[in-house]
Design an enzyme around this catalytic site. Structure first.
Site, mmCIF file in Angstrom:
data_model
loop_
_atom_site.group_PDB
_atom_site.id
_atom_site.type_symbol
_atom_site.label_atom_id
_atom_site.label_comp_id
_atom_site.label_asym_id
_atom_site.label_seq_id
_atom_site.Cartn_x
_atom_site.Cartn_y
_atom_site.Cartn_z
ATOM 1 N N HIS A 1 7.733 1.736 14.599
ATOM 2 C CA HIS A 1 7.128 2.273 15.817
ATOM 3 C C HIS A 1 5.613 2.056 15.791
ATOM 4 O O HIS A 1 4.963 2.476 14.835
ATOM 5 C CB HIS A 1 7.359 3.782 15.916
ATOM 6 N N TYR A 49 1.720 13.348 8.306
ATOM 7 C CA TYR A 49 0.701 12.468 8.889
ATOM 8 C C TYR A 49 -0.145 13.171 9.943
ATOM 9 O O TYR A 49 0.317 14.032 10.674
ATOM 10 C CB TYR A 49 1.321 11.184 9.451
#
Ligand SMILES: NC(=O)c1ccc[n+]([C@@H]2O[C@H](COP(=O)([O-])OP(=O)(O)OC[C@H]3O[C@@H](n4cnc5c(N)ncnc54)[C@H](OP(=O)(O)O)[C@@H]3O)[C@@H](O)[C@H]2O)c1
Length: 475
Positions: free
Chosen positions: A72, A135
């Site tokens: 992605h 993240y």
């Protein structure tokens, strides 16, 4: 479970994907477990990490070995590490440009982090059960943004990612199995540039300069009105990397009226202050244009550090705009003087008077340099393209400073008329008996040394005047 690597020095490494960085993290272990500073802005910036401004922290928990996610590419930057466990990370550059298709992979345990720039395709495979993959991102997730994602198939043959666990044995989502091969991927375009005030002299010069650029959008007051802040809220700022503010209230005498004062402050100060806040929030580069009218004109040559001392309302509102814009972390403030672009302006007026046999009186004690709008547009382009240090720059044409009367004489001469028909007068005499006239600085010439030090050579004002006069429609 594998041992966590401890005792590394903090370090940042480049990779074959431009802007994609690997960070070695010191992990401190003892009898209780371990500790790490996962993101430490000050130390990491010093080692070359961009100041990417994270706003959201996400964690994906991966229960079993072989969970595989990706590939992605999202419209924001990411900073990835793991809090527990281990992953094999793989990345493919899906941005428009020469590096499209470049790949990189590395194993990530708690002692490794990676910085993934916007548009680089991201994938990982859990190598241990109960892996917590974490993240930071620098845009809030929104359903709208999903329309801007770019995807690549995990099994793409061109990228050829060496998955430690064959994909057939991994745990994948149906969605990820359906992504296209590299040849069918639409690369992610870069963030765009937005020009406000696109119909003014500078706005039109920028439209000409950037006519071939598909990544630049121009809007006039009808779309974004700096005096109506709600129109700023309608813009999807995350789509842009740069905003050029060519909008301003430039009626110097008009600004001295009750209504004009309000309007000048709204457009030249309050609007730019809002833009500066937006620029800070969305990590935009903000290009703003200011004026020599922020000074009182007592210095023979202005440099960028001269203290503000505006004489009139226009100059005061512009000075307030400068102060506000200077707060944006990535800003260029271009102080300019005596702008000449398309349409009605001093040069065209003088040429017309010369032609029609009118002998003008022209102010002879205001001294400065012209700035052709095309030259101002070229300087903006140069500062952005060369990534010159952010800050304030004086920008005008070069050559000897001259008075308005000198310039008028030059126009008469170059259009084949007698320059002595122009009579110089003092500013005081010129405006004697007139009401509502803003005070004007007498010395407008600005030092161009800081601009020149960035590699920009301003063109001589009379050389451009000559070209401008020759191009004026005859008659
Ligand atoms: N002209 C000079 O001699 C001079 C000297 C020094 C510095 N500057 C600075 O240089 C920059 C460019 O000036 P310029 O000569 O290109 O000015 P300009 O020709 O007067 O253009 C200004 C533009 O701003 C637009 N505008 C006005 N109010 C607005 C609002 N509320 N929201 C959005 N747009 C608005 C105007 O729109 P409309 O077309 O709808 O009116 C116009 O298109 C300005 O920052 C100015 O202060 C100019």
């Amino acid at each position: 479970m594998a041992e966590v690597t401890t005792g590394k020095e903090l370090g940042v490494r480049e990779t074959p994907i431009p802007g994609f960085l690997v960070i070695d993290l010191p992990v401190h272990g003892d009898n209780r477990g371990w500790f790490k500073e996962n993101w430490q802005r000050e130390k990491m910036l010093a080692l070359g990490l961009p100041d990417f401004g994270p706003v959201q922290n996400n964690i994906s928990f991966n229960a079993s070995v072989g969970v595989t996610r990706g590939i992605h590419a999202e419209p924001w930057d990411k900073y990835i590490s793991v809090a527990a466990g281990r992953v094999f990370g793989a990345w493919v550059d899906l941005r428009e440009g020469e590096s499209f298709g470049a790949t990189f992979h590395i194993e990530i345990d708690p002692s490794v982090a990676v910085f993934v720039p916007r548009g680089v395709g991201n994938a990982f495979q859990a190598l241990e059960a109960d892996t917590a993959y974490t993240y930071l991102v620098n845009e809030h997730w929104s359903a709208d943004a999903q329309g801007e994602y770019t995807f690549l198939n995990l099994a793409d043959e061109t990228a050829g990612i060496p998955w430690p666990i064959p994909l057939e044995q991994g745990e994948l989502s149906d969605k990820d199995l359906a992504h296209p091969r590299l040849a069918d991927v639409a690369p992610m375009p870069p963030r765009k540039t937005l020009v406000l005030g696109a119909n003014g002299q500078l706005g039109r010069a920028l439209q000409q300069r950037w006519a071939d650029r598909t990544d630049v959008e121009f809007v006039g007051r009808d779309a974004v009105d700096l005096a109506r802040p709600e129109t700023l809220d309608d813009v999807r700022w995350s789509a842009y990397a740069t905003v050029v503010n060519a909008a301003a209230h430039t009626a110097v005498d008009g600004a001295e009226t009750d209504e004009g004062r309000r309007e000048a402050w709204a457009v030249n100060a309050t609007g730019p202050a809002r833009l500066a806040a937006i620029a800070a929030e969305h990590r935009l580069t903000l290009v703003h244009v200011s004026s020599d009218y922020v000074f009182d004109g007592t210095e023979a040559q202005h440099d960028e550090r001269e203290a503000f001392a505006p004489l009139g309302v226009y100059g005061q509102s512009k000075a307030a705009g400068d102060l506000a814009v200077a707060v944006a972390p990535r800003h260029y403030i271009l102080r300019t003087s005596w702008v000449v672009g398309d349409g009605k302006n001093f040069i065209a007026t003088m040429a017309s008077l010369a032609e029609r046999g009118v002998d003008p009186t022209v102010v002879g004690d205001q001294v400065g340099r012209l700035t052709f709008a095309a030259e101002l547009a070229r300087a903006i382009d140069h500062l952005l393209e060369s990534r010159a240090p952010h800050g304030t720059y004086n920008v005008s044409n070069g050559g000897d400073a001259a008075s308005w009367a000198d310039i008028a004489k030059r126009v008469f001469e170059r259009t084949g008329h007698d320059a002595s028909r122009v009579t110089p007068v003092t500013t005081t005499d010129y405006y004697a008996g007139k009401e509502g006239i803003a005070p004007r600085p007498l010395q407008s010439a600005m030092s161009l040394a800081k601009l020149e030090a960035t590699g920009f050579a301003p063109r001589d004002q009379f050389e451009m005047l000559e070209e401008y006069v020759q191009a004026l429609p005859k008659g």
